[in-house]
Design a protein around this motif. Structure first.
Motif, PDB file in Angstrom:
ATOM      1  N   VAL A  52       7.430   2.017  -8.743  1.00 31.12           N
ATOM      2  CA  VAL A  52       7.719   0.741  -7.996  1.00 31.12           C
ATOM      3  C   VAL A  52       8.968  -0.115  -8.691  1.00 31.12           C
ATOM      4  CG1 VAL A  52       6.826  -1.455  -6.674  1.00 31.12           C
ATOM      5  CG2 VAL A  52       5.178   0.668  -7.090  1.00 31.12           C
ATOM      6  N   GLU A  53       9.966  -0.091  -7.917  1.00 35.64           N
ATOM      7  CA  GLU A  53      11.228  -0.756  -8.387  1.00 35.64           C
ATOM      8  C   GLU A  53      11.177  -2.125  -7.959  1.00 35.64           C
ATOM      9  OE1 GLU A  53      15.837  -0.510  -7.675  1.00 35.64           O
ATOM     10  OE2 GLU A  53      14.964   1.227  -8.236  1.00 35.64           O
ATOM     11  N   PHE A  54      10.921  -2.422  -6.711  1.00 38.24           N
ATOM     12  CA  PHE A  54      10.557  -3.902  -6.312  1.00 38.24           C
ATOM     13  C   PHE A  54       9.645  -4.118  -5.034  1.00 38.24           C
ATOM     14  CE2 PHE A  54      14.674  -3.164  -3.986  1.00 38.24           C
ATOM     15  CZ  PHE A  54      14.199  -3.564  -2.776  1.00 38.24           C
ATOM     16  N   LEU A  55       9.152  -5.171  -5.033  1.00 38.56           N
ATOM     17  CA  LEU A  55       8.265  -5.469  -3.875  1.00 38.56           C
ATOM     18  C   LEU A  55       8.843  -7.060  -3.373  1.00 38.56           C
ATOM     19  CD1 LEU A  55       4.711  -4.433  -4.427  1.00 38.56           C
ATOM     20  CD2 LEU A  55       6.324  -3.325  -2.908  1.00 38.56           C
ATOM     21  N   TYR A  56       9.451  -7.082  -2.320  1.00 39.97           N
ATOM     22  CA  TYR A  56      10.084  -8.256  -1.650  1.00 39.97           C
ATOM     23  C   TYR A  56       8.989  -9.281  -0.857  1.00 39.97           C
ATOM     24  CZ  TYR A  56      12.841 -11.800   0.421  1.00 39.97           C
ATOM     25  OH  TYR A  56      13.579 -12.862   0.645  1.00 39.97           O
ATOM     26  N   GLY A  57       8.432 -10.263  -1.861  1.00 41.83           N
ATOM     27  CA  GLY A  57       7.415 -11.371  -1.054  1.00 41.83           C
ATOM     28  C   GLY A  57       6.036 -11.196  -1.713  1.00 41.83           C
ATOM     29  N   ASP A  58       5.425 -12.279  -1.665  1.00 41.38           N
ATOM     30  CA  ASP A  58       3.911 -12.212  -2.193  1.00 41.38           C
ATOM     31  C   ASP A  58       3.174 -11.228  -1.151  1.00 41.38           C
ATOM     32  OD1 ASP A  58       4.430 -13.908  -4.104  1.00 41.38           O
ATOM     33  OD2 ASP A  58       3.988 -15.642  -2.907  1.00 41.38           O
ATOM     34  N   ASP A  59       3.371 -11.104   0.281  1.00 35.11           N
ATOM     35  CA  ASP A  59       2.815 -10.343   1.170  1.00 35.11           C
ATOM     36  C   ASP A  59       4.017  -9.483   1.463  1.00 35.11           C
ATOM     37  OD1 ASP A  59       1.522  -8.794   2.954  1.00 35.11           O
ATOM     38  OD2 ASP A  59       1.278 -10.461   4.369  1.00 35.11           O
ATOM     39  N   PRO A  60       4.362  -8.273   0.652  1.00 36.51           N
ATOM     40  CA  PRO A  60       5.710  -7.766   0.562  1.00 36.51           C
ATOM     41  C   PRO A  60       6.036  -7.373   2.135  1.00 36.51           C
ATOM     42  CG  PRO A  60       4.530  -6.840  -1.221  1.00 36.51           C
ATOM     43  CD  PRO A  60       3.475  -7.778  -0.309  1.00 36.51           C
ATOM     44  N   THR A  61       7.342  -7.713   2.560  1.00 38.71           N
ATOM     45  CA  THR A  61       7.836  -7.330   3.838  1.00 38.71           C
ATOM     46  C   THR A  61       8.895  -6.082   3.238  1.00 38.71           C
ATOM     47  OG1 THR A  61       9.505  -8.945   3.399  1.00 38.71           O
ATOM     48  CG2 THR A  61       7.740  -9.443   4.778  1.00 38.71           C
ATOM     49  N   TYR A  62       9.197  -5.905   2.247  1.00 35.36           N
ATOM     50  CA  TYR A  62      10.148  -4.922   1.939  1.00 35.36           C
ATOM     51  C   TYR A  62      10.087  -4.311   0.427  1.00 35.36           C
ATOM     52  CZ  TYR A  62      14.606  -2.010   2.500  1.00 35.36           C
ATOM     53  OH  TYR A  62      15.487  -0.948   2.799  1.00 35.36           O
ATOM     54  N   GLY A  63      10.088  -3.153   0.218  1.00 35.00           N
ATOM     55  CA  GLY A  63       9.884  -2.476  -0.971  1.00 35.00           C
ATOM     56  C   GLY A  63      10.626  -1.253  -1.301  1.00 35.00           C
ATOM     57  N   ARG A  64      10.953  -0.976  -2.644  1.00 34.42           N
ATOM     58  CA  ARG A  64      11.611   0.239  -3.012  1.00 34.42           C
ATOM     59  C   ARG A  64      11.051   1.202  -3.974  1.00 34.42           C
ATOM     60  NH1 ARG A  64      17.775  -0.096  -4.090  1.00 34.42           N
ATOM     61  NH2 ARG A  64      17.633   0.462  -1.922  1.00 34.42           N
TER      62      ARG A  64
ATOM     63  N   ALA B 223       0.949  -1.273   0.135  1.00 36.97           N
ATOM     64  CA  ALA B 223      -0.080   0.070  -0.085  1.00 36.97           C
ATOM     65  C   ALA B 223       0.870   1.295   0.102  1.00 36.97           C
ATOM     66  CB  ALA B 223      -0.873   0.086   1.164  1.00 36.97           C
ATOM     67  N   ALA B 224       1.927   1.145   0.646  1.00 42.91           N
ATOM     68  CA  ALA B 224       2.942   2.334   0.779  1.00 42.91           C
ATOM     69  C   ALA B 224       3.488   2.812  -0.693  1.00 42.91           C
ATOM     70  CB  ALA B 224       3.908   1.907   1.817  1.00 42.91           C
ATOM     71  N   ALA B 225       3.868   1.516  -1.290  1.00 48.74           N
ATOM     72  CA  ALA B 225       4.466   1.834  -2.683  1.00 48.74           C
ATOM     73  C   ALA B 225       3.440   2.242  -3.568  1.00 48.74           C
ATOM     74  CB  ALA B 225       4.836   0.103  -3.174  1.00 48.74           C
ATOM     75  N   GLU B 226       2.159   1.671  -3.502  1.00 48.32           N
ATOM     76  CA  GLU B 226       1.159   2.186  -4.521  1.00 48.32           C
ATOM     77  C   GLU B 226       0.876   3.624  -4.152  1.00 48.32           C
ATOM     78  OE1 GLU B 226      -2.028  -0.434  -3.574  1.00 48.32           O
ATOM     79  OE2 GLU B 226      -1.106  -1.977  -4.772  1.00 48.32           O
ATOM     80  N   TYR B 227       0.581   4.080  -2.848  1.00 47.12           N
ATOM     81  CA  TYR B 227       0.496   5.557  -2.682  1.00 47.12           C
ATOM     82  C   TYR B 227       1.742   6.591  -3.422  1.00 47.12           C
ATOM     83  CZ  TYR B 227       0.365  10.071  -0.202  1.00 47.12           C
ATOM     84  OH  TYR B 227       0.398  11.402   0.098  1.00 47.12           O
ATOM     85  N   TYR B 228       2.859   6.042  -3.183  1.00 50.14           N
ATOM     86  CA  TYR B 228       3.982   6.750  -3.620  1.00 50.14           C
ATOM     87  C   TYR B 228       3.630   6.677  -5.292  1.00 50.14           C
ATOM     88  CZ  TYR B 228       6.303   8.016   0.498  1.00 50.14           C
ATOM     89  OH  TYR B 228       6.731   8.669   2.025  1.00 50.14           O
TER      90      TYR B 228
ATOM     91  N   ILE C 170      13.286   5.779  -2.251  1.00 48.92           N
ATOM     92  CA  ILE C 170      12.723   5.533  -0.861  1.00 48.92           C
ATOM     93  C   ILE C 170      12.421   4.040  -0.586  1.00 48.92           C
ATOM     94  CG2 ILE C 170      10.821   5.907   0.999  1.00 48.92           C
ATOM     95  CD1 ILE C 170      10.592   8.559  -0.523  1.00 48.92           C
ATOM     96  N   ASP C 171      12.829   3.439   0.593  1.00 41.12           N
ATOM     97  CA  ASP C 171      12.592   2.090   0.698  1.00 41.12           C
ATOM     98  C   ASP C 171      11.349   2.065   2.014  1.00 41.12           C
ATOM     99  OD1 ASP C 171      14.407   1.374  -1.162  1.00 41.12           O
ATOM    100  OD2 ASP C 171      15.525   0.251   0.233  1.00 41.12           O
ATOM    101  N   PHE C 172      10.705   0.879   1.954  1.00 42.49           N
ATOM    102  CA  PHE C 172       9.782   0.463   2.971  1.00 42.49           C
ATOM    103  C   PHE C 172      10.043  -0.651   3.633  1.00 42.49           C
ATOM    104  CE2 PHE C 172       7.463   2.743  -0.430  1.00 42.49           C
ATOM    105  CZ  PHE C 172       7.320   3.920   0.274  1.00 42.49           C
ATOM    106  N   ALA C 173      10.052  -0.886   4.887  1.00 39.85           N
ATOM    107  CA  ALA C 173      10.044  -2.206   5.495  1.00 39.85           C
ATOM    108  C   ALA C 173       9.014  -2.367   6.299  1.00 39.85           C
ATOM    109  CB  ALA C 173      11.505  -2.097   6.326  1.00 39.85           C
ATOM    110  N   ARG C 174       8.417  -3.749   6.365  1.00 38.00           N
ATOM    111  CA  ARG C 174       7.441  -3.879   7.415  1.00 38.00           C
ATOM    112  C   ARG C 174       7.786  -3.836   8.870  1.00 38.00           C
ATOM    113  NH1 ARG C 174       4.585  -9.535   6.627  1.00 38.00           N
ATOM    114  NH2 ARG C 174       3.795  -8.509   4.765  1.00 38.00           N
TER     115      ARG C 174
END
Length: 148
Positions: A44-56, A31-36, A64-68
């Motif tokens: 969205v450069e990448f989302l790590y995992g099916d239920d993402p725990t990390y993304g950029r 959701a954070a990546a979609e907002y940005y 900007i990176d996001f971590a759960r």
């Protein structure tokens, strides 16, 4: 050579910095990546995992990176610290007036309108869906040059 790293010239020895990447703790990385992407125009450069725990997300040279967050609800933000002043990241842009119009039209939560500041910048502040505050701005002189 020291510890597997070699220094080829004097410039490298000075330790040139290329950038910094903030890592925002969020409950929902997707959701954070979609907002940005949808509101601030990032890719969205990448989302790590099916239920993402990390993304950029990236936009030009801004990253900007996001971590759960664990536990859920934990934030590493100015707002979470209880401060009423400051930003979690400053994004320097060209044509700040155009960017300001763009993000307003896409529904950004502007908490400080675009205005010239005494420190020589033209900037605004937004707050994202997780409470992170971003100052978006550029030099006053750069925007004045665009009008010439």
């Amino acid at each position: 050579m020291t510890n597997g790293w070699s220094l080829d010239d004097g410039a490298a020895a000075k330790g040139q910095f290329y950038g910094v990447v903030p890592i925002f703790l969020v409950d929902d990385v997707g959701a954070a990546a979609e907002y940005y992407r949808d509101v601030l125009g990032f890719e969205v450069e990448f989302l790590y995992g099916d239920d993402p725990t990390y993304g950029r997300v990236t936009r030009d040279d801004a990253i900007i990176d996001f971590a759960r967050s664990e536990p859920p609800g934990a934030r590493n933000s100015v707002k979470a610290s209880g401060s009423t002043f400051g930003a979690d990241a400053v994004i320097v842009v060209s044509n700040v007036e155009d960017v300001y119009i763009e993000i307003q039209e896409k529904g950004a939560n502007v908490i400080e309108k675009l205005a010239p500041r005494e420190y020589g910048a033209l900037d605004c502040m937004i707050e994202d869906l997780n409470g992170y505050r971003l100052t978006i701005g550029g030099d006053l002189e750069d925007d004045d040059d665009d009008d010439a």
